[in-house]
Design a protein around this motif. Structure first.
Motif, short mmCIF file in Angstrom:
data_model
loop_
_atom_site.label_atom_id
_atom_site.label_comp_id
_atom_site.label_asym_id
_atom_site.label_seq_id
_atom_site.Cartn_x
_atom_site.Cartn_y
_atom_site.Cartn_z
N THR A 74 29.13 46.24 40.78
CA THR A 74 30.41 46.32 41.48
C THR A 74 31.13 47.63 41.19
O THR A 74 31.05 48.15 40.08
CB THR A 74 31.32 45.13 41.12
N LEU A 127 30.08 42.42 50.44
CA LEU A 127 28.99 42.52 49.49
C LEU A 127 27.70 42.01 50.09
O LEU A 127 27.70 41.33 51.12
CB LEU A 127 29.30 41.75 48.21
N ASP A 146 28.43 44.62 45.18
CA ASP A 146 29.80 44.35 45.62
C ASP A 146 30.57 45.63 45.92
O ASP A 146 30.40 46.63 45.24
CB ASP A 146 30.52 43.57 44.52
#
Length: 98
Positions: A46, A28, A76
């Motif tokens: 994410t 990330l 992420d």
């Protein structure tokens, strides 16, 4: 893709913006920016959905330990909580270096 936003009280402003890490398999990136006020704003993007509670615990622990007042953006791609903690610590270190 899931977007999570957390706001937590904090007092120690970072000195400058910083960028660490890369978005890639199992990793990330963290972007950190100074802000005014008394709450940090943490935005997580994410590709792994369903982990809001885990993210919240990792973020809360980090802010409690570091007391970092900043806008933090996390992008992420499946990083573990340990990697998240390391990247956050790296971003704070870079943002406070002269």
């Amino acid at each position: 893709m899931e977007k999570l936003t957390f706001t937590l009280p904090a007092t120690k402003q970072v000195k400058k913006s910083a960028h660490v890490g890369v978005v890639g398999s199992g990793d990330l990136e963290v972007l950190i920016e100074p802000i005014e006020g008394n709450e940090s704003i943490i935005e997580v993007r994410t590709g792994v959905t369903g982990f809001k509670e885990t993210w919240q615990k990792v973020i809360e622990r980090f802010i409690i330990q570091q007391d970092v007042l900043a806008k933090i953006s996390i992008n992420d791609f499946g990083a573990t909580p340990g990697v998240v903690s390391i990247r956050l610590a790296q971003a704070v270190e870079v943002s406070n270096n002269d």
